[in-house]
Design an enzyme around this catalytic site. Sequence first.
Site, PDB file in Angstrom:
ATOM      1  N   HIS A 186      15.160  20.286  41.789  1.00 25.61           N
ATOM      2  CA  HIS A 186      15.056  19.447  42.774  1.00 25.61           C
ATOM      3  C   HIS A 186      16.105  18.548  43.486  1.00 25.61           C
ATOM      4  CE1 HIS A 186      10.770  19.573  40.715  1.00 25.61           C
ATOM      5  NE2 HIS A 186      10.948  20.430  41.621  1.00 25.61           N
ATOM      6  N   GLU A 428      14.222  46.055  47.941  1.00 28.84           N
ATOM      7  CA  GLU A 428      14.839  45.426  46.820  1.00 28.84           C
ATOM      8  C   GLU A 428      14.724  46.318  45.633  1.00 28.84           C
ATOM      9  OE1 GLU A 428      12.733  41.286  47.197  1.00 28.84           O
ATOM     10  OE2 GLU A 428      10.975  43.009  47.461  1.00 28.84           O
ATOM     11  N   ASP A 452      16.730  40.499  44.750  1.00 24.81           N
ATOM     12  CA  ASP A 452      16.284  41.325  43.782  1.00 24.81           C
ATOM     13  C   ASP A 452      16.929  42.528  43.273  1.00 24.81           C
ATOM     14  OD1 ASP A 452      13.792  40.263  42.440  1.00 24.81           O
ATOM     15  OD2 ASP A 452      13.072  40.080  44.402  1.00 24.81           O
ATOM     16  N   CYS A 499      17.935  39.510  54.052  1.00 20.60           N
ATOM     17  CA  CYS A 499      17.295  38.227  53.956  1.00 20.60           C
ATOM     18  C   CYS A 499      17.505  37.534  52.716  1.00 20.60           C
ATOM     19  CB  CYS A 499      15.929  38.189  54.465  1.00 20.60           C
ATOM     20  SG  CYS A 499      15.019  39.353  53.113  1.00 20.60           S
TER      21      CYS A 499
HETATM   22  C1  PEP Z   1      15.240  38.916  47.888  1.00 21.26           C
HETATM   23  O1  PEP Z   1      14.907  39.468  46.869  1.00 21.26           O
HETATM   24  O2  PEP Z   1      16.440  38.879  48.210  1.00 21.26           O
HETATM   25  C2  PEP Z   1      14.295  38.118  48.792  1.00 21.26           C
HETATM   26  C3  PEP Z   1      14.611  37.589  50.034  1.00 21.26           C
HETATM   27  O3  PEP Z   1      13.087  37.874  48.174  1.00 21.26           O
HETATM   28  P1  PEP Z   1      12.774  36.673  46.942  1.00 21.26           P
HETATM   29  O4  PEP Z   1      13.947  35.682  47.063  1.00 21.26           O
HETATM   30  O5  PEP Z   1      11.760  35.784  47.758  1.00 21.26           O
HETATM   31  O6  PEP Z   1      12.445  37.215  45.919  1.00 21.26           O
HETATM   32 MG    MG Z   2      12.704  39.423  46.240  1.00 24.09          MG
END
Ligand code: PEP
Ligand code: MG
Length: 569
Positions: A186, A428, A452, A499
């Site tokens: 946090h 992923e 991931d 992302c």
């Molecule tokens: C990822 O796996 O890159 C992703 C954006 O999803 P999360 O981080 O929510 O698993």
């Molecule tokens: Mg992910």
Amino acid sequence: MLHGTAVSEGIGLGRVMLLEECSLVYREERTNGAQAERERFRQAAEAYRRKTQAQMEHLKRSAGEEDAWILEAHMAMSGDPSLLRRVGERIDQGKSAEAALQEVCGGYIEVFSASSDELTRRRAEDVRELCRAIQRELLGVEEADVRHAPKGTVLVARELSAAVMAGIDNENIAGIVTEGGGMTSHSSILARAMGVPAVCGVKGAVSRLADGAFVIVDGTRGDVIFTPKPEEIEAYQKRQDAFLEKRRRIQYFLHKKTQAKSGEEFKLLCNISMPSGAARALEAGGEGVGLFRTEYLFMNRQHPPCEEEQYQAYAQTLRDLKGRPLTIRTLDVGGDKEAACLELAQEANPFLGLRGIRWCLKNREVFLTQLRALLRAGVLGDLRVMLPMVSTLEELREARALLDQARSQLKAQGLPCVGNLPVGIMIETPAAVLTAAALAREADFFSIGTNDLVGYVMACDRGSPQVSGLYSPMQPAVLHALREVIRLGRERNIPVSLCGEAAADPRLTPLLISFGLSGFSVAAASVLAVRAAVARWTKGAADQVAEAALAMGTEAEVQAYLRQVAVEA
Ligand code: PEP
Ligand code: MG
């Protein structure tokens, strides 16, 4: 010099304020009757909630709405019926309220801390903070108050709770040093949100750094320099000026397009986890939302949100985005993501188990509820749906069939819904990379989730220190996967964005430009740095860097090379 993990960028120079955690002393056995002791506990929990509500308001102003959820989660937990029931039972058995709470929370902490995944381990931190906060109320012991810390204060502590962080005035706090914690604790999340340089995991900080001593906190490299020499102070002041100047300079990009030097344009969107993140995304210069992690709507509560509640959340997000695009990822639970209200089954290998779309396809009522809410919200703006953890074409087809079913259900009820909702998938899994050509024929867009993907491509658990060296987006295997999936998506004319955290790493920017990525989706705080990084490259120069990097055989070579070119760019 002490060293730890750099968790919030920047250089801070100032005097130490040591926050020592006082030990809370209490009787094990109650001296009151059971009823009176239960009432004492109830009042303390209520006082805690009142205080926390006020802290949350302050935190929203200093760290932003989006990050105030940390305290919201603590408040929700303090009213959890099963926690309250267990505390009550122990009080009835003769325990004092403090001891009863300690016992119940201790059980949770033990289970959560033993977990191999980070998100669950973080829950242990939540329970520990909540337990101490209510015990403090019971004993009348005040929390350290940092609200009136003088300008140029460096906070040093074993751990800093979200409640202490909520009292920080970021004008006065020059830096933060903690012995515990990590990138996702946090205090680190909040330090980044407040723009305060911070280093955590600094062994011996509390014993080595004296109250009032002058120190330098290097939140970029992870160093803490005590008793610095005059020439060191001068050098760090120069670095601090350069950092602040860079931060000021990138403000230039706030209302600019995201464009390479040679003219190619990119979408630069934000990742959010609550509707309140949308306004922050636009303020930060984001062009919309590329990833709304809806699983956060399901966490820290007893029942999953109903269709209407979800519809309101998505509608609010669309309204706040004022016509900008919104990509909503459907529920992504399992693996490291817990949602107690969904009662996920325990699995030996949760990362290889019922995660993301796999869970949704097996729990259709929950999925259909979300899809109906999405179809209803779709009439209000530019909404796209994204499926997490896809590994086969059947999963995409099944999800589309359920979307049709959800639409028929709404029509039967006479509720307005959108006719066509673009459906994209997260890339992923290695399976999605290897079948990207087929998936691209039926998906409306790809978004690469490197957080991931890196773990699955390298077959390594990023939470395990034994193999964390393998967990890097600069591993040659990962680079080849990225290039291939972007190429295949673009060949079918669908947009491919990224992302995962790697989207915000400026060392990877030339490679992503060269591969043909169409967009980046990053935390709001990273928007301007990414836009500035993109602007430094021409497509031709990026191609040369990509060719050289892909010819390298090891992650160490790639990393050294990309670091060098990022500095020179
Ligand atoms: C990822 O796996 O890159 C992703 C954006 O999803 P999360 O981080 O929510 O698993
Ligand atoms: Mg992910």
